[in-house]
Structures are given as C-alpha cells and as structure tokens.
Design an enzyme around this catalytic site. Structure first.
Site, PDB file in Angstrom:
ATOM      1  N   GLU A  77      36.021  -0.198  41.558  1.00  0.00           N
ATOM      2  CA  GLU A  77      37.487  -0.318  42.364  1.00  0.00           C
ATOM      3  C   GLU A  77      38.181   1.182  42.757  1.00  0.00           C
ATOM      4  O   GLU A  77      39.186   1.085  42.368  1.00  0.00           O
ATOM      5  CB  GLU A  77      38.238  -1.135  41.856  1.00  0.00           C
ATOM      6  CG  GLU A  77      37.786  -2.660  41.678  1.00  0.00           C
ATOM      7  CD  GLU A  77      38.924  -3.617  41.164  1.00  0.00           C
ATOM      8  OE1 GLU A  77      39.830  -3.321  40.576  1.00  0.00           O
ATOM      9  OE2 GLU A  77      38.122  -4.816  40.932  1.00  0.00           O
TER      10      GLU A  77
ATOM     11  N   GLU B 252      32.824  -9.234  39.726  1.00  0.00           N
ATOM     12  CA  GLU B 252      34.083  -9.720  39.019  1.00  0.00           C
ATOM     13  C   GLU B 252      34.533 -10.995  40.036  1.00  0.00           C
ATOM     14  O   GLU B 252      34.868 -10.922  41.131  1.00  0.00           O
ATOM     15  CB  GLU B 252      35.084  -8.763  38.838  1.00  0.00           C
ATOM     16  CG  GLU B 252      35.093  -7.856  37.913  1.00  0.00           C
ATOM     17  CD  GLU B 252      36.241  -6.636  37.929  1.00  0.00           C
ATOM     18  OE1 GLU B 252      37.408  -7.237  38.034  1.00  0.00           O
ATOM     19  OE2 GLU B 252      35.948  -5.661  37.392  1.00  0.00           O
TER      20      GLU B 252
END
Length: 472
Positions: free
Chosen positions: A178, A380
């Site tokens: 991320e 995720e």
C-alpha cells in the site's frame, strides 16, 4: 444445474466452488503483531516514534508488545495449521534486519524470520513475504525518509539482504504494501507515521517507493526469486448513485471526478509498474503540487519490472462526486472541486467503512480487463467489529457474513474472467491497528492483549470450513 466460469469457478445449486489450486490464507504485518521492539538488535521505526507522540494513536497505544508474536510465533503457526491455511502473508521489519536502514545486516533479526519460515514449511504452509509494510527505520526518516531518492536504493539493498537469507525457502515475494497509504497518509495528511503534512513530499515519497519497488524487484529477480508482486490498496471509484445501482450513468462532472480520483488511487501506481508510464493527467496534478523534477529519466524503466502478481487489499469503494469550490482533501492533493461522500443505504464496519461486496467484483474484473499481463491475488480483505467474548466464544456473525459476501464477489469475478488466484483474509489476529491502536479488531482469532490468550472466533471456524471445501 452447474455453471462453469472461464477460469474454473463453478456454481452448483447455490454452492460456489473455487478453482483447483486456489490459495487460501491469512495476512499480518510486522509492527502490528510482533512486539519485541527492543529485542535482538532492533532499532526504532517511524511507527515506534509516531506511536509515542502524544495524540497520534488512540489510547496512547504502541506496538511495543502487540500480539507478542516474536516470542509466540510457534503457537501462532499451530493455529494457522489448525485452520487449514495454505499460505501465510507476513512482513519483515526493516529495522530488525538493518537497524539503521543501511549498513551491516543484523543476523539476529533475520534469525527470527528464518525460524518462522521453517515453522511454516514444517506445517505445510507457504510463506508469502512482504518486504515493506510501513515500518521504515527511523534513521532513514531522520535522513529525509521516502521523499529522498536515496531511500529507494537503501530499500533495494535491504531486499537483497533478506532474500540472501530466506530465498532458498521463500518463493513468493512482495516488495511494498500500500504505497498510497504510506505516502499520502504518512506525508500528506499526517495521520500515519511519520506524521508529515506536505503534498509535494507525499508525491515524491510515492514515486520513490515505486522506484524502490523496481530496484528491489530487479535485485530479487537477479538473485533467483520465482514470484514477485506489488500490493496496492484499491477500490472502485464510484458516484453515490452507483453504490446501489452500479449501472447508473454519472454526469460529465461526476465522471471527471471519478476519473481523477481513480488516477490518484489506482493508475498512479499500476501504470508505472505494469506499463512503464504515468498518466498525463497525473503528471499535471504533480506539476501543480511541487513539480516533477524528482521523476528522472530512466526511472520508469526501472519501475517497470515484470511482476507475476498484483496484490489487492480491498475493504470498501471510494465514493465521490463533483463538488465545485471544494478544497482538496489533504490525503488527496489534486482533488480540488471533488467531494468525498458517504455510501448511504449500506451497513458499515466498526471503522465506519461501508460494506459493498460487489465493489470487489467490479474492481477485479476491471483490473483483469485493463491489466491482463498480471495475475491477481486478494492480499487483504476483512472487517473490524466490536467483538465480545461470551462463555469462551466470540460470536462474530457479522464478520462471517462480511467474508462470505466478499468471497462470493471474488467467485463472481472469477466466473466473469478475472484471473484471481488466491484469498488472504485480514487478519489472522486482532492486532495493533495503526492510528486506531487496539480498539479496532480485524482478526478471525481473538487476542486478549492482557494475557495474550488466543481464541478462535466463529468466523475462524467458518473460514476453516470454507478452506476445507474450497468453496462456499
């Protein structure tokens, strides 16, 4: 009646079967679970510093102990085995391996990860290693952090050092987790470490993370890595009307808003990594926010290293509309005249995040259509709820429903042609949830942070059955 999708997903009278070889697992991150922040030569990371800064983390919480995974990893691997996990995604703490971000490698730090990998392999669980999940060594931040170009080169050296120790047993490598969050929440609006608020620094940090990704991917590939991935937090960018009606046509002004935010969230990262180019409209935005001098000739060729998988962290859609006169959000420099909207009419998690499973289907199909050269894996997906232990159980039906809905969305996307190869639930354990401290629980395993007792939640038992049947 049985319907067979283009990639092997089948739907038989309501049963959703996933393709043979679909990877089932769970994910965690180093600072969120390991604790032991002063053990065996580890030095501070930016999250150690940030969490000790008054007012930055809810409750004044820190990751000093977290889930004590550094000392309890053997028991945690046993839990993974009990759940039938085929894969475990974890991150390596850079300040354990190179305490000051460069220079000599700390053998004791790497010893921990070597022990963890051996335990996983003994249990038949494939390790998926993420090299950077936000815990930059504080010494590198003191030297300027990710806005400085040198950090990218230090990252590649660190990646090579980890591979040299673990590469004989680990075949699945992720460079970054991320980068949007690390750059724009860390350097843009300052709600994450290191807590800086500078739009130009955020754009420089994002570019240098991508440069670090490219340099590290090249080093890993040259050393013999089999599978390399980049993990991004991605969401479909939609209008308020499209929350309930995906086919709703946006106005021209709303379509421009959607396109601009999608460029900042998605194309800023995927286009350079996969296509070796930045979108022209993105460069215009950067030019208005500090300039583009940090993007040097040859950088995009370095960033554009072949990757095998794109990891997708999905939680909710991003809902926007045209908002003339609206100031740019600090986390979204370049978002002037755009309004970020709630997703009305749908339930939300304890984080306040709207629950929109079909957003994941839309995202996966779009990615496979637009970037067919890379496979996809859900790295995720999960939800925080206010769990309560009652009579030795955690009846978290809302979490199981959330996971069920999102897995059905993954199944639908595969049936529509998306090349999705696995699903890693977030998270294995309740943990330190960044600026939220310990008040938000994402785990399918409950952790009593006072005693470190682990307890399988109902969602974990449900997930175990999903894995056993390879479907829903």
């Amino acid at each position: 009646m049985t319907v067979v999708g283009t990639r092997g997903a089948t739907l038989t009278e309501g049963r959703a079967d996933f393709p043979t070889g679909f990877v089932w697992g769970a994910a965690t991150a180093s600072y969120q679970i390991e604790g032991a922040v002063r053990e065996d030569g580890r030095e501070p990371s930016i999250w150690d510093t940030f969490s000790r800064t008054p007012g930055k983390v809810a409750g004044g919480d820190t990751g000093d102990v977290a889930c004590d995974h550094y000392f309890r990893h053997a028991d945690d691997v046993s839990l993974m085995s009990e759940l039938g996990l085929a894969a475990y995604r974890f991150s390596v703490a850079w300040p354990r391996v190179q305490p000051h971000g460069s220079g000599p490698v700390n053998a004791r730090g790497l010893d921990f990860y070597s022990r963890l990998v051996d335990r996983l392999l003994e249990a038949g669980i494939t390790p998926y290693v993420t090299l950077y999940h936000w815990d930059l060594p504080q010494a590198l931040e003191d030297a300027g952090g990710w806005p400085e170009r040198d950090t990218a080169y230090r990252f590649a050296e660190y990646a090579a050092a980890v591979y040299a120790r673990l590469g004989d047993r680990v075949h699945n490598w992720t460079t970054l987790n991320e980068p949007w969050v690390a750059a724009f929440l860390g350097y843009g609006n300052g709600v994450h470490a290191p807590g800086r608020t500078d739009p130009a620094a955020a754009f420089r940090a994002a570019h240098h993370m991508l440069l670090g990704h490219g340099l590290a991917a090249r080093a890993l590939r040259e050393a013999g890595a089999r599978e390399i991935s980049l993990v991004l937090n991605l969401s479909p960018v939609i209008t308020p009307a499209q929350v309930a009606d995906p086919g709703a046509a946006p106005s021209a002004a709303d379509a421009e808003a959607v396109g601009r935010i999608d460029t900042l969230l998605t194309r800023q990262f995927i286009d350079p990594a996969v296509r070796g180019e930045y979108p022209a409209e993105f460069l215009d935005i950067v030019g208005r926010n500090g300039g583009v001098d940090h993007i040097r000739d040859g950088d995009l060729a370095i960033i554009n290293q072949p990757i095998d998988l794109l990891g997708i962290n999905y939680y909710n859609p991003c809902v926007v509309e045209s908002g003339p006169g609206q100031a740019a959000d600090a986390a979204w420099p370049g978002s002037e005249d755009i309004r970020f909207c709630p997703a009305d009419g749908v339930p939300a998690t304890a984080m306040g995040w709207p629950i929109v499973p079909n957003g994941l289907s839309r995202l996966l199909v779009r990615l496979s259509d637009d970037y067919p050269e890379v496979g996809l894996i859900i790295t995720e997906n999960g939800a925080a709820f206010d769990d309560v232990v009652e009579d030795g159980r955690v009846h978290d039906a809302r979490r199981a429903d959330y996971l069920d809905g999102h897995l059905r969305a993954v199944h639908a996307a595969i049936a529509d042609g998306a090349d999705v190869r696995g699903y890693l639930v977030w998270s294995l354990l309740d943990n330190f949830e960044w600026a939220e401290g310990y008040r938000r629980r994402f785990g399918i395993v409950h952790v009593d942070f006072a005693t470190q007792r682990r307890l399988l939640k109902d969602s974990a038992l449900w997930y175990r059955e999903v894995i056993a049947r390879n479907g829903l």
